[in-house]
Design a protein around this motif. Structure first.
Motif, PDB file in Angstrom:
ATOM      1  N   GLY A  15     -19.372   6.721   7.822  1.00  0.00           N
ATOM      2  CA  GLY A  15     -19.629   5.380   8.335  1.00  0.00           C
ATOM      3  C   GLY A  15     -18.502   4.966   9.249  1.00  0.00           C
ATOM      4  N   LYS A  16     -18.803   4.046  10.106  1.00  0.00           N
ATOM      5  CA  LYS A  16     -17.787   3.573  11.058  1.00  0.00           C
ATOM      6  C   LYS A  16     -16.731   2.739  10.339  1.00  0.00           C
ATOM      7  CE  LYS A  16     -20.635   3.611  15.189  1.00  0.00           C
ATOM      8  NZ  LYS A  16     -19.954   4.642  15.927  1.00  0.00           N
ATOM      9  N   ILE A  17     -15.521   2.716  10.918  1.00  0.00           N
ATOM     10  CA  ILE A  17     -14.431   1.918  10.362  1.00  0.00           C
ATOM     11  C   ILE A  17     -14.877   0.464  10.289  1.00  0.00           C
ATOM     12  CG2 ILE A  17     -12.099   1.052  10.834  1.00  0.00           C
ATOM     13  CD1 ILE A  17     -11.464   3.804  12.026  1.00  0.00           C
ATOM     14  N   GLY A  18     -14.617  -0.144   9.136  1.00  0.00           N
ATOM     15  CA  GLY A  18     -14.992  -1.536   8.935  1.00  0.00           C
ATOM     16  C   GLY A  18     -16.294  -1.716   8.171  1.00  0.00           C
ATOM     17  N   THR A  19     -17.077  -0.639   8.020  1.00  0.00           N
ATOM     18  CA  THR A  19     -18.304  -0.748   7.237  1.00  0.00           C
ATOM     19  C   THR A  19     -17.972  -0.628   5.760  1.00  0.00           C
ATOM     20  OG1 THR A  19     -18.759   1.630   7.310  1.00  0.00           O
ATOM     21  CG2 THR A  19     -19.700   0.278   9.083  1.00  0.00           C
ATOM     22  N   GLN A  20     -18.843  -1.145   4.921  1.00  0.00           N
ATOM     23  CA  GLN A  20     -18.616  -1.106   3.481  1.00  0.00           C
ATOM     24  C   GLN A  20     -18.505   0.340   2.984  1.00  0.00           C
ATOM     25  OE1 GLN A  20     -21.381  -3.321   1.097  1.00  0.00           O
ATOM     26  NE2 GLN A  20     -20.558  -2.532  -0.807  1.00  0.00           N
ATOM     27  N   GLU A  21     -19.354   1.223   3.488  1.00  0.00           N
ATOM     28  CA  GLU A  21     -19.329   2.630   3.067  1.00  0.00           C
ATOM     29  C   GLU A  21     -17.991   3.277   3.383  1.00  0.00           C
ATOM     30  OE1 GLU A  21     -21.750   1.402   5.102  1.00  0.00           O
ATOM     31  OE2 GLU A  21     -23.415   1.281   3.665  1.00  0.00           O
ATOM     32  N   ARG A  22     -17.471   3.013   4.568  1.00  0.00           N
ATOM     33  CA  ARG A  22     -16.203   3.601   4.993  1.00  0.00           C
ATOM     34  C   ARG A  22     -15.043   3.026   4.171  1.00  0.00           C
ATOM     35  NH1 ARG A  22     -14.949   6.366   9.757  1.00  0.00           N
ATOM     36  NH2 ARG A  22     -12.767   6.922   9.745  1.00  0.00           N
ATOM     37  N   ASP A  23     -15.063   1.712   3.956  1.00  0.00           N
ATOM     38  CA  ASP A  23     -14.007   1.074   3.170  1.00  0.00           C
ATOM     39  C   ASP A  23     -13.986   1.625   1.745  1.00  0.00           C
ATOM     40  OD1 ASP A  23     -13.296  -0.446   5.364  1.00  0.00           O
ATOM     41  OD2 ASP A  23     -14.286  -2.282   4.653  1.00  0.00           O
ATOM     42  N   GLU A  24     -15.158   1.784   1.132  1.00  0.00           N
ATOM     43  CA  GLU A  24     -15.233   2.324  -0.227  1.00  0.00           C
ATOM     44  C   GLU A  24     -14.730   3.766  -0.270  1.00  0.00           C
ATOM     45  OE1 GLU A  24     -19.274   1.785  -1.503  1.00  0.00           O
ATOM     46  OE2 GLU A  24     -19.036  -0.387  -1.681  1.00  0.00           O
ATOM     47  N   TYR A  25     -15.109   4.560   0.721  1.00  0.00           N
ATOM     48  CA  TYR A  25     -14.657   5.945   0.788  1.00  0.00           C
ATOM     49  C   TYR A  25     -13.136   6.019   0.890  1.00  0.00           C
ATOM     50  CZ  TYR A  25     -13.525  10.477   2.766  1.00  0.00           C
ATOM     51  OH  TYR A  25     -12.943  11.695   3.005  1.00  0.00           O
ATOM     52  N   GLU A  26     -12.562   5.232   1.781  1.00  0.00           N
ATOM     53  CA  GLU A  26     -11.112   5.272   1.980  1.00  0.00           C
ATOM     54  C   GLU A  26     -10.369   4.753   0.753  1.00  0.00           C
ATOM     55  OE1 GLU A  26     -10.199   3.486   5.771  1.00  0.00           O
ATOM     56  OE2 GLU A  26     -11.127   5.148   6.851  1.00  0.00           O
ATOM     57  N   PHE A  27     -10.925   3.756   0.063  1.00  0.00           N
ATOM     58  CA  PHE A  27     -10.321   3.242  -1.158  1.00  0.00           C
ATOM     59  C   PHE A  27     -10.316   4.323  -2.236  1.00  0.00           C
ATOM     60  CE2 PHE A  27     -10.683   1.076  -5.282  1.00  0.00           C
ATOM     61  CZ  PHE A  27      -9.513   0.337  -5.262  1.00  0.00           C
ATOM     62  N   GLU A  28     -11.446   4.994  -2.423  1.00  0.00           N
ATOM     63  CA  GLU A  28     -11.540   6.060  -3.423  1.00  0.00           C
ATOM     64  C   GLU A  28     -10.611   7.221  -3.084  1.00  0.00           C
ATOM     65  OE1 GLU A  28     -15.639   7.158  -4.028  1.00  0.00           O
ATOM     66  OE2 GLU A  28     -16.192   5.085  -4.450  1.00  0.00           O
ATOM     67  N   LEU A  29     -10.484   7.530  -1.815  1.00  0.00           N
ATOM     68  CA  LEU A  29      -9.581   8.597  -1.390  1.00  0.00           C
ATOM     69  C   LEU A  29      -8.136   8.247  -1.735  1.00  0.00           C
ATOM     70  CD1 LEU A  29      -9.155  11.295   0.064  1.00  0.00           C
ATOM     71  CD2 LEU A  29      -9.069  10.029   2.211  1.00  0.00           C
ATOM     72  N   LYS A  30      -7.748   7.008  -1.513  1.00  0.00           N
ATOM     73  CA  LYS A  30      -6.383   6.577  -1.838  1.00  0.00           C
ATOM     74  C   LYS A  30      -6.144   6.642  -3.336  1.00  0.00           C
ATOM     75  CE  LYS A  30      -5.971   3.766   2.271  1.00  0.00           C
ATOM     76  NZ  LYS A  30      -6.122   2.452   2.847  1.00  0.00           N
ATOM     77  N   LEU A  31      -7.137   6.246  -4.138  1.00  0.00           N
ATOM     78  CA  LEU A  31      -6.996   6.336  -5.591  1.00  0.00           C
ATOM     79  C   LEU A  31      -6.835   7.785  -6.033  1.00  0.00           C
ATOM     80  CD1 LEU A  31      -9.554   3.770  -7.060  1.00  0.00           C
ATOM     81  CD2 LEU A  31      -7.072   3.591  -6.953  1.00  0.00           C
ATOM     82  N   GLU A  32      -7.587   8.673  -5.399  1.00  0.00           N
ATOM     83  CA  GLU A  32      -7.484  10.092  -5.732  1.00  0.00           C
ATOM     84  C   GLU A  32      -6.096  10.637  -5.386  1.00  0.00           C
ATOM     85  OE1 GLU A  32      -9.822  14.177  -4.599  1.00  0.00           O
ATOM     86  OE2 GLU A  32     -11.003  12.343  -4.830  1.00  0.00           O
ATOM     87  N   LEU A  33      -5.565  10.230  -4.268  1.00  0.00           N
ATOM     88  CA  LEU A  33      -4.230  10.677  -3.867  1.00  0.00           C
ATOM     89  C   LEU A  33      -3.164  10.162  -4.828  1.00  0.00           C
ATOM     90  CD1 LEU A  33      -4.474  10.240   0.008  1.00  0.00           C
ATOM     91  CD2 LEU A  33      -4.446  12.383  -1.275  1.00  0.00           C
ATOM     92  N   ILE A  34      -3.298   8.915  -5.262  1.00  0.00           N
ATOM     93  CA  ILE A  34      -2.348   8.361  -6.230  1.00  0.00           C
ATOM     94  C   ILE A  34      -2.423   9.147  -7.533  1.00  0.00           C
ATOM     95  CG2 ILE A  34      -1.874   6.356  -7.714  1.00  0.00           C
ATOM     96  CD1 ILE A  34      -2.658   4.608  -5.263  1.00  0.00           C
ATOM     97  N   GLY A  35      -3.635   9.443  -7.982  1.00  0.00           N
ATOM     98  CA  GLY A  35      -3.813  10.232  -9.202  1.00  0.00           C
ATOM     99  C   GLY A  35      -3.177  11.601  -9.089  1.00  0.00           C
ATOM    100  N   ASP A  36      -3.353  12.232  -7.940  1.00  0.00           N
ATOM    101  CA  ASP A  36      -2.745  13.555  -7.718  1.00  0.00           C
ATOM    102  C   ASP A  36      -1.224  13.479  -7.738  1.00  0.00           C
ATOM    103  OD1 ASP A  36      -5.251  14.713  -7.486  1.00  0.00           O
ATOM    104  OD2 ASP A  36      -5.207  14.814  -5.288  1.00  0.00           O
ATOM    105  N   MET A  37      -0.671  12.424  -7.117  1.00  0.00           N
ATOM    106  CA  MET A  37       0.789  12.267  -7.099  1.00  0.00           C
ATOM    107  C   MET A  37       1.334  12.062  -8.507  1.00  0.00           C
ATOM    108  SD  MET A  37       1.668  10.059  -3.690  1.00  0.00           S
ATOM    109  CE  MET A  37       0.335   8.890  -3.760  1.00  0.00           C
ATOM    110  N   ILE A  38       0.626  11.279  -9.304  1.00  0.00           N
ATOM    111  CA  ILE A  38       1.067  11.043 -10.684  1.00  0.00           C
ATOM    112  C   ILE A  38       1.034  12.342 -11.474  1.00  0.00           C
ATOM    113  CG2 ILE A  38       0.399   9.938 -12.869  1.00  0.00           C
ATOM    114  CD1 ILE A  38      -0.393   7.476 -11.127  1.00  0.00           C
ATOM    115  N   LYS A  39      -0.028  13.092 -11.329  1.00  0.00           N
ATOM    116  CA  LYS A  39      -0.168  14.357 -12.064  1.00  0.00           C
ATOM    117  C   LYS A  39       0.936  15.342 -11.680  1.00  0.00           C
ATOM    118  CE  LYS A  39      -3.788  17.584 -13.376  1.00  0.00           C
ATOM    119  NZ  LYS A  39      -5.215  17.902 -13.181  1.00  0.00           N
ATOM    120  N   ILE A  40       1.206  15.456 -10.394  1.00  0.00           N
ATOM    121  CA  ILE A  40       2.248  16.371  -9.916  1.00  0.00           C
ATOM    122  C   ILE A  40       3.617  15.944 -10.447  1.00  0.00           C
ATOM    123  CG2 ILE A  40       3.503  17.094  -7.846  1.00  0.00           C
ATOM    124  CD1 ILE A  40       0.708  17.015  -6.399  1.00  0.00           C
TER     125      ILE A  40
END
Length: 95
Positions: A15-40
């Motif tokens: 989805g294009k930047i600013g759409t709900q789909e894109r915002d949700e995707y980027e939010f979930e990606l950031k959460l996944e990265l935080i989880g990976d950093m904590i695990k490491i």
């Protein structure tokens, strides 16, 4: 076969930047990265999820959910986890 630039492919698939789909995707990606950093960081400190949970004051299940990006987490909990791990955290807020 048509080739796409990365930005074009993201717009088409996510989805294009600013759409709900894109915002949700980027939010979930950031959460996944935080989880990976904590695990490491946890494994680097040779701690189990249970031990980290005890240091932070949460249950093992919450650490597991956070590392696997399957649950909600508060910013306060993330800060407490990184503090318990002796990790530095920088926050960059742009408006």
């Amino acid at each position: 076969m048509k080739s796409y630039k990365l930005e074009e492919a993201e717009d088409l698939l996510i989805g294009k930047i600013g759409t709900q789909e894109r915002d949700e995707y980027e939010f979930e990606l950031k959460l996944e990265l935080i989880g990976d950093m904590i695990k490491i960081a946890r494994k680097k400190r040779k701690l189990t999820q249970e031990q980290l949970g005890e240091l932070v004051g949460v249950k093992k299940a919450q650490i597991s959910r956070l590392e696997n990006s399957t649950g909600n987490v508060t910013f306060e909990t993330v800060v407490r986890i990184f503090n318990a791990l002796g990790a530095k955290m920088n926050v960059n807020l742009q408006m």
